[in-house]
Scaffold this active site. Structure first.
Site, PDB file in Angstrom:
ATOM      1  N   TYR A 133      90.893  46.957  36.609  1.00  0.00           N
ATOM      2  CA  TYR A 133      90.942  46.603  38.026  1.00  0.00           C
ATOM      3  C   TYR A 133      89.638  47.046  38.667  1.00  0.00           C
ATOM      4  O   TYR A 133      89.373  48.232  38.819  1.00  0.00           O
ATOM      5  CB  TYR A 133      92.151  47.277  38.680  1.00  0.00           C
ATOM      6  CG  TYR A 133      92.329  47.039  40.156  1.00  0.00           C
ATOM      7  CD1 TYR A 133      91.627  46.051  40.858  1.00  0.00           C
ATOM      8  CD2 TYR A 133      93.244  47.807  40.879  1.00  0.00           C
ATOM      9  CE1 TYR A 133      91.812  45.846  42.203  1.00  0.00           C
ATOM     10  CE2 TYR A 133      93.440  47.621  42.238  1.00  0.00           C
ATOM     11  CZ  TYR A 133      92.728  46.642  42.892  1.00  0.00           C
ATOM     12  OH  TYR A 133      92.914  46.447  44.239  1.00  0.00           O
ATOM     13  N   LYS A 161      91.581  42.429  36.775  1.00  0.00           N
ATOM     14  CA  LYS A 161      91.725  42.001  38.161  1.00  0.00           C
ATOM     15  C   LYS A 161      90.377  42.230  38.824  1.00  0.00           C
ATOM     16  O   LYS A 161      89.943  43.366  38.986  1.00  0.00           O
ATOM     17  CB  LYS A 161      92.818  42.801  38.870  1.00  0.00           C
ATOM     18  CG  LYS A 161      92.941  42.484  40.359  1.00  0.00           C
ATOM     19  CD  LYS A 161      93.945  43.396  41.049  1.00  0.00           C
ATOM     20  CE  LYS A 161      93.979  43.143  42.555  1.00  0.00           C
ATOM     21  NZ  LYS A 161      94.901  44.071  43.258  1.00  0.00           N
TER      22      LYS A 161
END
EC number: 4.3.3.7
Length: 291
Positions: A133, A161
């Protein structure tokens, strides 16, 4: 499979900051009815930073139990301590999640090599699908495409992400990443173009208040119906803006309370949405026919 609209679920709380389990169960069921493709529990939007470890794991288990295998559940288990991230990731695995989302270490600002070794060690320690992320606006460190590519070849790391909003990174990463590596948008504004460039979906804040529309938008983008997807995104543009008038999840929690879906509880140091923004958020919801 991780794809489509993956809601970055809020953690409902009462006015005193206590966890609201009934509201959490109802929110999960609502998302499943509205077509959300996966649920991300206790990420940034879920206020992971102000939950203690016991609460963190309890919320994960509650979401897993309520979903009951109907869609994938992803747990936020990142930390700026490698050992703590391993502990949380193992606990989430034991709790039955399908994957874990690990934010890049924040505040201590590791080097690119430090980021690589941090995630490599977590992946070697816990055998569960893991998503990187990258959100430099919060962590103060940018996980560069070349570092993401290196990590894509590590066992158990299945995707990232990417919340920079930089669409060019999609091609840069896919060009050299391991085959099948998943790119997931972490930016509502640019998600359609991100998916059109090769992403598989988005982890969305706006999906908290507009699950059906975000799910439809992601599906259209994945089908190559980009203009139709952009039309939905245009309808949601003011909502995207409204959700970040103050730090996430302050506005989205107020919006969900306005929609009658949960109380407007939030924990310090976050505070309820300033009254000067109430009308703007309400108008954005009404313009998108969400109220």
């Amino acid at each position: 499979m991780l794809r489509g609209s993956m809601v970055a679920l809020v953690t409902p709380m009462q006015a005193d900051g206590s966890l609201d389990w009934e509201a959490l169960h109802k929110l999960v069921d609502w998302h499943l009815q509205e077509g959300t493709d996966a649920i991300v529990a206790v990420g940034t939007t879920g206020e992971s930073a102000t939950l203690d470890v016991k609460e963190h794991i309890a919320v994960i288990r509650a979401v897993v139990d309520q979903v009951n295998g109907r869609v994938p559940v992803i747990a936020g288990t990142g930390a700026n301590s490698t050992s703590e991230a391993i502990e949380l990731t193992q606990a989430a695995k034991d709790g039955g999640v399908d994957a874990c989302l690990l934010v890049a270490p924040y505040y201590n600002k590791p080097t690119q090599e430090g980021l690589f070794l941090h995630h490599q060690k977590i992946a070697a320690s816990v055998a569960i699908p893991q998503l990187l992320y990258n959100v430099p606006g919060r962590t103060a460190v940018d996980m560069l495409p070349e570092t993401i590519v290196r990590l894509s070849h590590v066992d158990n790391i299945v995707g990232v992400k990417e919340a920079t909003g930089d669409i060019a990174r999609v091609g840069q990463i896919l060009e050299s990443a391991k085959a099948g590596f998943l790119l997931i948008s972490g930016d509502d504004d640019t998600a359609v173009d991100f998916i059109a460039a090769g992403g598989v979906g988005e982890i969305s804040v706006t999906a908290n208040v507009a699950p059906k529309l975000v799910a439809q938008m992601c599906e259209l983008a994945a089908q190559g119906k980009v203009e139709e997807a952009r039309a939905i995104n245009a309808r949601l543009a003011d909502v995207h803006t409204a959700m970040f008038l103050e730090s996430n999840p302050i506005p989205v929690k107020w919006a969900l309370a306005k929609m009658g879906l949960m109380p407007n509880g939030i924990r310090l140091p976050l505070t309820p949405l300033d009254a000067k923004y109430h009308l703007q958020v309400e108008q954005a919801l009404r313009a998108a026919n969400l109220l």
